[in-house]
Design an enzyme around this catalytic site. Structure first.
Site, PDB file in Angstrom:
ATOM      1  N   HIS A   1       0.845  -1.198   0.000  1.00  0.00           N
ATOM      2  CA  HIS A   1       0.000   0.000   0.000  1.00  0.00           C
ATOM      3  C   HIS A   1       0.873   1.238   0.000  1.00  0.00           C
ATOM      4  O   HIS A   1       1.916   1.277   0.647  1.00  0.00           O
ATOM      5  CB  HIS A   1      -0.969  -0.001   1.182  1.00  0.00           C
ATOM      6  CG  HIS A   1      -0.307  -0.297   2.488  1.00  0.00           C
ATOM      7  ND1 HIS A   1       0.039  -1.580   2.869  1.00  0.00           N
ATOM      8  CD2 HIS A   1       0.105   0.512   3.477  1.00  0.00           C
ATOM      9  CE1 HIS A   1       0.633  -1.536   4.047  1.00  0.00           C
ATOM     10  NE2 HIS A   1       0.687  -0.269   4.431  1.00  0.00           N
TER      11      HIS A   1
HETATM   12  P1  AMP Z   1       1.602   0.056   7.313  1.00  0.00           P
HETATM   13  O1  AMP Z   1       2.183   0.325   8.665  1.00  0.00           O
HETATM   14  O2  AMP Z   1       2.266   0.833   6.217  1.00  0.00           O
HETATM   15  O3  AMP Z   1       1.509  -1.421   7.010  1.00  0.00           O
HETATM   16  O4  AMP Z   1       0.165   0.667   7.392  1.00  0.00           O
HETATM   17  C1  AMP Z   1      -1.038  -0.013   7.399  1.00  0.00           C
HETATM   18  C2  AMP Z   1      -2.094   1.060   7.334  1.00  0.00           C
HETATM   19  O5  AMP Z   1      -3.344   0.446   7.116  1.00  0.00           O
HETATM   20  C3  AMP Z   1      -2.228   1.889   8.618  1.00  0.00           C
HETATM   21  O6  AMP Z   1      -2.094   3.277   8.280  1.00  0.00           O
HETATM   22  C4  AMP Z   1      -3.626   1.553   9.117  1.00  0.00           C
HETATM   23  O7  AMP Z   1      -4.242   2.665   9.713  1.00  0.00           O
HETATM   24  C5  AMP Z   1      -4.327   1.135   7.847  1.00  0.00           C
HETATM   25  N1  AMP Z   1      -5.430   0.187   7.988  1.00  0.00           N
HETATM   26  C6  AMP Z   1      -5.451  -0.951   8.723  1.00  0.00           C
HETATM   27  N2  AMP Z   1      -6.603  -1.641   8.528  1.00  0.00           N
HETATM   28  C7  AMP Z   1      -7.333  -0.924   7.640  1.00  0.00           C
HETATM   29  C8  AMP Z   1      -8.625  -1.079   7.035  1.00  0.00           C
HETATM   30  N3  AMP Z   1      -9.388  -2.130   7.295  1.00  0.00           N
HETATM   31  N4  AMP Z   1      -9.068  -0.124   6.186  1.00  0.00           N
HETATM   32  C9  AMP Z   1      -8.291   0.952   5.916  1.00  0.00           C
HETATM   33  N5  AMP Z   1      -7.063   1.161   6.436  1.00  0.00           N
HETATM   34  C10 AMP Z   1      -6.589   0.250   7.299  1.00  0.00           C
END
Ligand code: AMP
Ligand code: ZN
Length: 120
Positions: A92
């Site tokens: 992402h």
């Molecule tokens: P990372 O630390 O780059 O893996 O970030 C994961 C991101 O996903 C974090 O900013 C979370 O807030 C976000 N996140 C986790 N679960 C969800 C979800 N179901 N929908 C949208 N964002 C999410």
């Protein structure tokens, strides 16, 4: 496989290969994430078509955020690997709008991945 990003309920944006949606724990108002539709752990395993699809959606997301939230700047970031802070292993791209005054001294931006090294 239990991947939260393989079942995003309502993407805000999409094209053939990618989705864009709001982060549920936003760092700032309008924080968006962009993912490939295909489950891929990390950025360096994407195809060039997927990278292009993500890039196209990031620009659409930027236009959407500009219109809805009128930020003063942006940070774009990708955490690749646990050591770099990745917690969800479906690639992402973070698009984080920035607002004047959202922190005391923003200088250095993404250099802040190691907070003590942010300012030079
Ligand atoms: P990372 O630390 O780059 O893996 O970030 C994961 C991101 O996903 C974090 O900013 C979370 O807030 C976000 N996140 C986790 N679960 C969800 C979800 N179901 N929908 C949208 N964002 C999410
Ligand atoms: Zn996935």
């Amino acid at each position: 496989m239990n991947c939260p990003f393989c079942s995003i309920p309502e993407p805000v944006l999409q094209n053939e290969l990618a989705y864009g949606f709001y982060d549920i724990y936003p760092v700032n108002k309008g924080h968006m994430l962009f993912i490939p539709k295909r489950h891929v752990d990390q950025y360096f395993d994407l195809t060039s078509e997927e990278r292009q699809a993500l890039d196209e959606l990031i620009f659409k997301g930027k236009a959407l955020i500009d219109e809805k939230f009128n930020p003063d700047g942006y940070n774009i970031g990708i955490n690749i690997g646990e050591a770099a802070g990745q917690t969800i292993f479906h690639v992402h791209v973070h698009l984080i709008p920035r607002y004047k005054g959202d922190m005391e001294e923003p200088r250095g931006g993404v250099r802040g991945v190691i907070p003590d090294k942010r300012m030079y």
